[in-house]
Write an enzyme that holds these catalytic residues in place. Structure first.
Site, PDB file in Angstrom:
ATOM      1  N   ASP A  26      31.565  28.578  -7.890  1.00  0.00           N
ATOM      2  CA  ASP A  26      30.109  28.685  -7.971  1.00  0.00           C
ATOM      3  C   ASP A  26      29.471  27.301  -8.028  1.00  0.00           C
ATOM      4  O   ASP A  26      30.077  26.365  -8.542  1.00  0.00           O
ATOM      5  CB  ASP A  26      29.741  29.495  -9.228  1.00  0.00           C
ATOM      6  CG  ASP A  26      28.297  29.925  -9.219  1.00  0.00           C
ATOM      7  OD1 ASP A  26      27.642  29.854  -8.157  1.00  0.00           O
ATOM      8  OD2 ASP A  26      27.800  30.331 -10.286  1.00  0.00           O
ATOM      9  N   ASN A  74      26.592  39.108  -1.754  1.00  0.00           N
ATOM     10  CA  ASN A  74      26.220  37.886  -1.013  1.00  0.00           C
ATOM     11  C   ASN A  74      25.583  38.162   0.347  1.00  0.00           C
ATOM     12  O   ASN A  74      24.972  37.270   0.944  1.00  0.00           O
ATOM     13  CB  ASN A  74      27.433  36.956  -0.831  1.00  0.00           C
ATOM     14  CG  ASN A  74      27.830  36.228  -2.095  1.00  0.00           C
ATOM     15  OD1 ASN A  74      28.991  35.855  -2.286  1.00  0.00           O
ATOM     16  ND2 ASN A  74      26.882  36.005  -2.992  1.00  0.00           N
TER      17      ASN A  74
HETATM   18  C1  FPP Z   1      28.942  30.139  -4.682  1.00  0.00           C
HETATM   19  O1  FPP Z   1      28.044  29.064  -4.760  1.00  0.00           O
HETATM   20  C2  FPP Z   1      29.796  30.035  -3.514  1.00  0.00           C
HETATM   21  C3  FPP Z   1      29.859  30.924  -2.487  1.00  0.00           C
HETATM   22  C4  FPP Z   1      29.055  32.168  -2.457  1.00  0.00           C
HETATM   23  C5  FPP Z   1      30.705  30.688  -1.297  1.00  0.00           C
HETATM   24  C6  FPP Z   1      32.073  30.109  -1.559  1.00  0.00           C
HETATM   25  C7  FPP Z   1      32.609  29.582  -0.289  1.00  0.00           C
HETATM   26  C8  FPP Z   1      33.373  28.469  -0.155  1.00  0.00           C
HETATM   27  C9  FPP Z   1      33.827  27.656  -1.294  1.00  0.00           C
HETATM   28  C10 FPP Z   1      33.764  27.970   1.207  1.00  0.00           C
HETATM   29  C11 FPP Z   1      34.630  28.839   2.033  1.00  0.00           C
HETATM   30  C12 FPP Z   1      35.746  29.461   1.310  1.00  0.00           C
HETATM   31  C13 FPP Z   1      37.004  29.552   1.783  1.00  0.00           C
HETATM   32  C14 FPP Z   1      37.995  30.333   1.016  1.00  0.00           C
HETATM   33  C15 FPP Z   1      37.421  28.898   2.999  1.00  0.00           C
HETATM   34  P1  FPP Z   1      26.488  29.366  -4.693  1.00  0.00           P
HETATM   35  O2  FPP Z   1      26.052  29.289  -3.297  1.00  0.00           O
HETATM   36  O3  FPP Z   1      26.218  30.665  -5.392  1.00  0.00           O
HETATM   37  O4  FPP Z   1      25.917  28.165  -5.522  1.00  0.00           O
HETATM   38  P2  FPP Z   1      24.574  28.169  -6.390  1.00  0.00           P
HETATM   39  O5  FPP Z   1      24.814  29.096  -7.544  1.00  0.00           O
HETATM   40  O6  FPP Z   1      24.458  26.756  -6.812  1.00  0.00           O
HETATM   41  O7  FPP Z   1      23.469  28.610  -5.497  1.00  0.00           O
END
Ligand code: FPP
Length: 246
Positions: A26, A74
């Site tokens: 996250d 998401n």
């Molecule tokens: C949460 O951060 C993250 C995600 C919803 C996506 C995770 C994806 C990756 C790390 C890249 C691809 C993964 C793989 C396995 C290749 P957020 O966007 O919710 O952050 P925020 O809370 O700061 O908005």
């Protein structure tokens, strides 16, 4: 408090390494916004940490690593961000499939990938197939995953098996339910890590984390470098797990 010199791979007790580590990745969006970048840039940097953490996990001797990459919720995000994440999945597989194979890592998907864009789904299916017989570590990636959804899906499969006469109602107990989860045959996470300062589980592996130790960190996922991972494991190794006993 940890002194910097204590946070190193050498200080991790080899015979007390968590067998299964789960991570709610996250903070990618906030990391990018703080730098005036697009959220997609945050996800791209987050993918670099995925690559490093997989490598560290193998080095340390972790046997199961579960990463929350994309939840059933998401899909509510802007289309551009969704397609950036789905594209990163393809990039990740393009860049890492060879290494997964060489390092004897099996890729297992948690979630319903039939709803993923075709290119991402196909890349995932190929990687799952190519790594199917690998033994050293299982890398579970949660895609279009929700914990409640997983339980509902397992209930439906159990009912189908009862209908078919494969199992009886009396055979259903806490242990049997595991056979119907995406992590079938795998032990529960010993340690769940959530970076980025949020103190919640967000519907991740809710059946499997009944006795899991939690580690929360303020560091955003794109900054969650190896040392942060070691810090979490060292913290876990100081704890006394009783599983309801005394
Ligand atoms: C949460 O951060 C993250 C995600 C919803 C996506 C995770 C994806 C990756 C790390 C890249 C691809 C993964 C793989 C396995 C290749 P957020 O966007 O919710 O952050 P925020 O809370 O700061 O908005």
């Amino acid at each position: 408090m940890w002194k910097d010199k204590d946070i190193s791979i050498e200080n991790i007790l080899k015979d007390e390494v968590p067998n299964h580590i789960a991570i709610i990745m996250d903070g990618n969006g906030r990391w990018a916004e703080k730098r005036g970048l697009s959220r997609s840039n945050g996800h791209r940097e987050g993918m670099e940490r995925v690559i490093e953490i997989v490598k560290s996990s193998v080095n340390i001797g972790v046997k199961h690593l579960s990463l929350f990459a994309f939840s059933t919720e998401n899909w509510k995000r802007p289309k551009k961000e969704i397609s950036a994440i789905m594209n990163l999945l393809v990039v990740f597989i393009d860049r890492q499939l060879k290494r997964l194979v060489e390092n004897d890592i099996k890729l297992n998907i948690m979630g319903d990938i039939s709803e993923l864009p075709e290119k991402s789904r196909k890349a995932v299916e190929i990687a799952v197939k190519k790594t199917n017989n690998n033994k050293k570590m299982i890398l579970n990636i949660a895609l279009n995953y929700g914990g409640q959804n997983e339980i509902v899906y397992s209930i439906k499969k159990i009912f189908k098996d009862i209908e078919k006469g494969i199992i009886t109602i009396d055979e259903i107990n806490e242990k049997k339910v595991y056979d119907y989860l995406y992590t079938k045959g795998q032990p529960d996470p010993d340690l769940l890590i959530r970076p980025s300062g949020e103190l919640r589980i967000s519907n991740f592996m809710i059946y499997q984390i009944a006795y899991t130790e939690f580690y929360f960190s303020d560091v955003l996922w794109p900054d969650f470098v190896e040392e942060e991972y070691y810090k979490a494991i060292l913290d876990y190794q100081k704890r006394n797990r009783r599983f309801g006993g005394i």
